[in-house]
Design an enzyme around this catalytic site. Structure first.
Site, PDB file in Angstrom:
ATOM      1  N   CYS A 139       0.839  -1.204   0.000  1.00  0.00           N
ATOM      2  CA  CYS A 139       0.000   0.000   0.000  1.00  0.00           C
ATOM      3  C   CYS A 139       0.877   1.258   0.000  1.00  0.00           C
ATOM      4  CB  CYS A 139      -0.920   0.012   1.213  1.00  0.00           C
ATOM      5  SG  CYS A 139      -1.860   1.545   1.369  1.00  0.00           S
TER       6      CYS A 139
ATOM      7  N   ASP B  38      33.082  15.572 -22.627  1.00  0.00           N
ATOM      8  CA  ASP B  38      34.510  15.305 -22.631  1.00  0.00           C
ATOM      9  C   ASP B  38      34.832  14.711 -24.006  1.00  0.00           C
ATOM     10  OD1 ASP B  38      37.186  14.745 -21.615  1.00  0.00           O
ATOM     11  OD2 ASP B  38      36.544  12.648 -21.589  1.00  0.00           O
TER      12      ASP B  38
END
Length: 720
Positions: free
Chosen positions: A10, A425
């Protein structure tokens, strides 16, 4: 401290448990992971885990009495205590059998569910068919209604009473109990039974949705190895991967999963890497190839030298990252959680006011307004939002991982939606990160390459390795032919071959030896070759673009990424040529690691406040930049451990083309989340308004609660 909550499904109760544990003085921070059914708790100094466990157990059982609470045991130790007869251990608690996923109580629970819905449904249908045409039939029908109501609602009523006694009033059990009992009180028996029946159907589907999410990610990453076969002087020995040491040689047979990261020492094979990279095409490996744990050996036997311990292996890091992703909530998830805490009490208060104030003010009978208030209560349950929003994020993360994109949390998925600037990079990200021969200029290229390879064969410099590897594509190098080998610092090397002096080096070497040569003007590292004072030509070695880099950047532009920047420590000339080739907006060259961090901060300052900047890198020196970006993206295949740890997203096959796929998944997930929020709230507000003026029925209320929840869950689970 990690607490295992077996049986918790739940979402509303999970949120209440997290809130209650966070309120304890002994707790620094508690974070619930519903998908894993775990509660991560940071304890205050001096607090004992066992005492804390007792308090957590008390909190959990107030809300969910049937949930089992324990300090989480490892999968291995659980296997040793399993009595199913299908597993066996080695005496240390290590499971050497199959990785079983069966649930010992699942079959019995399934039978109970079918009996409940089958029996209760038949009785409810019989009551409806009998009707109330005669007093006798009316009495029988009423009895059948009560029995079917008891079958569907007994547990809800019991939990509601227990929770009220514990002070837990505003939950779904209370809402369902008071609305259905109230419906019975005003003579709406069929509506009361149907509401309770449909509520139970919704609960069953909710449990199924959570279990499916849990199982789907487990199946997707079913890559945890069960054993490793270590080669010893006495033969092969099957042990658990935890017992294997770095440097041990393991045997991986055809059809088996590679248990640990390592390097192939003997054998050739094709590997299925789909579970790690999402790539469907098998990858060939040979002696010297690096292999990752979790891949499947499709054919041939491999002897692999282990390079990482089990805990540090790729497979374990992936499992940890993906499983923990469910616990890292996005801003939307946290907002919905806070909203639900306020929303339910407010609606309950409005329902009470709706049942009392209009009759007092003379606007109709109490029974009529009480019926409308009951509809208010049924509609008020926030399950559709509380469950479907986190499920949407988790499904998105799972689908991304299936495509080789590991996203570490819902917040990172949200950030990816807003990325419109990416900083790359260069080496290992846009390029292959490996030098190769890209150009040769000579009247006799075969002799040129032969002379260069002879001189470079004993060097481990990347440029030398590229030349040697190029020659080895066709022939082996006879290393015993050269004599008088000398390294000339800052210039190159010289050696003698059959009495002839050979020179390999840069322009300064050619100038010093007064050799008439043709200067190279272009991108890359150049090696000039001369023999007996005569110029033979030059070889250009460079790091080349990855296959598909241009297409990947074009796909990103199509996703709205309008600024792409490259950072590199390489020379300006090389960086400029590559940036132009790729069509990048900007580039920065000759950088040190600290320069990359500074430039990234400057670029972030230029962006729109609503947009985000991502950094994509692979090396250990990229870790600070990855951590400083709005979103750090690391290369998982060749990336360093530091880069992967610092990143928010990991591309498992080093393919930057997956970035566009990740953005698509992230934006589709966000779209589904918005659809669920608008749909759930829209329907609820509409039915609430209709109930106020008497236009809504209990059936509409049931749809606005359970029906909307089911549709939202199904929408959350669909393919992204």
């Amino acid at each position: 401290m990690k607490v295992y909550l077996k049986g918790l499904t739940c979402a509303n109760c999970a949120d209440k448990i997290e809130t209650a544990v966070n309120a304890l003085n002994e707790t620094k921070q508690a974070e619930m992971n519903l998908i894993k059914q775990t509660l991560e708790v940071s304890l205050a100094e001096g607090v004992e885990a066992k005492k804390m466990l007792g308090k957590i157990e008390e909190i959990v059982h107030k809300l969910e009495p049937d949930v089992q609470v324990s300090l989480e045991q490892s999968k291995l130790s659980q296997a040793s205590s399993c009595s199913c007869g299908d597993c066996h251990t080695d005496g240390h608690g290590h499971d050497h059998g199959h990785d079983h996923g069966h649930d010992h109580g699942g079959e019995m629970e399934g039978k109970k569910l079918w009996l409940r819905f089958g029996g209760g449904g038949v009785l409810f249908l019989a009551a409806v068919l009998l009707g109330d045409s005669t007093p006798t039939m009316s009495t029988v029908s009423l009895c059948l209604y009560f029995i079917s109501y008891g079958i569907f609602g007994y547990d809800v009523l019991i939990r509601a009473v227990k929770n009220i006694l514990r002070g837990q009033v505003f939950d779904e059990n209370f809402l369902m109990a008071i609305s259905t009992v109230g419906a019975i009180g005003i003579g709406q028996m069929s509506e009361a039974v149907f509401v309770m029946m449909f509520y139970q159907i919704g609960e069953a589907f909710q449990d199924y949705a959570v279990q499916r999410s849990r199982k789907s990610i487990t199946a997707l990453l079913d890559i945890r190895p069960d054993f490793a076969e270590v080669i010893t002087s006495a033969g092969t020995k099957r042990v658990h991967p935890e017992e294997v040491k770095i440097g041990d040689i393991i045997l991986v047979k055809a059809g088996e999963r590679i248990p640990l990261d390592g390097k192939v020492k003997e054998g050739y094979a094709l590997l299925d890497t789909a579970a790690l990279t999402g790539e469907s095409v098998p990858r060939g490996v040979e002696p010297g190839s690096d292999v990752l744990s979790g891949c499947i050996n499709l054919d041939g036997n491999l002897k692999v030298e282990v390079s990482r311990s089990f805990g540090e292996s790729t497979v374990m890091k992936i499992l940890e990252m993906v499983e923990n992703a469910a616990g890292k909530k996005s801003k939307t998830e946290r907002f919905i959680t806070r909203f639900a805490r306020v929303y339910t009490p407010v609606v309950v208060g409005l329902a009470v006011a709706l049942s009392i104030l209009p009759p007092l003010l003379g606007f109709g009978e109490f029974q009529m307004w009480f019926g409308r208030a009951l509809i208010f209560l049924v509609v008020s349950c926030p399950c559709a939002l509380v469950l479907s929003v986190p499920l949407s994020y988790f499904a998105g993360i799972g689908f991304a991982s299936k495509n080789g994109i590991l996203i570490k949390g819902g917040g990172d998925l949200d950030t990816l939606c807003h990325v419109n600037q990416i900083v790359f990079d260069k080496t290992g990200t846009l390029t292959k990160g490996k030098f190769s021969v890209v150009e040769m200029e000579s009247d006799d290229k075969e002799e040129l390459l032969y002379l260069a390879a002879l001189g470079e064969v004993n060097s481990n410099h990347p440029i030398a390795e590229a030349i040697v590897n190029e020659y080895k594509k066709t022939k082996d190098i006879p290393v015993n032919l050269l004599v008088d080998y000398k390294e000339l610092g800052g210039l190159g090397i010289s050696y003698s071959l059959s009495g002839a002096k050979v020179l390999l080096g840069n322009q300064r070497l050619m100038d010093r030896e007064k050799i008439d040569y043709k200067p190279f003007k272009g991108v890359g590292s150049v090696i000039y070759v001369a023999k007996d004072g005569l110029y033979k030509g030059y070889i250009v070695v460079a790091d080349t673009l990855k296959d598909g880099s241009k297409e990947a950047l074009e796909a990103l532009r199509g996703k709205g990424v309008n600024s792409m920047v490259m950072l590199t420590g390489d020379r300006k000339e090389n960086a400029e040529a590559m940036a132009k080739d790729l069509g990048l907006n900007k580039f920065y060259a000759d950088l040190l690691p600290r320069d990359k961090v500074r430039i990234l901060e400057e670029l972030k300052g230029e962006e729109n406040p609503l947009s985000k900047t991502a950094f994509v890198g692979d090396g250990i020196n990229d870790a600070p930049v990855l951590a400083g970006a709005d979103l750090g993206i690391a290369m998982g295949g060749i990336g360093s451990d530091a880069a992967i740890e610092a990143a928010d997203i990991v591309l498992m096959d080093d393919d930057i083309g997956k970035l566009a796929v990740g953005i698509r998944i992230a934006r589709n997930t966000r779209s589904i989340v918005r659809q669920n929020i608008v749909f759930a709230l829209g329907v609820k507000v509409l039915v609430l308004a209709m109930s106020t003026v008497g236009m809504a029925t209990m059936w509409m209320a049931v749809f606005a609660d359970v029906g909307v929840a089911l549709l939202a869950i199904l929408n959350a689970m669909r393919k992204k």
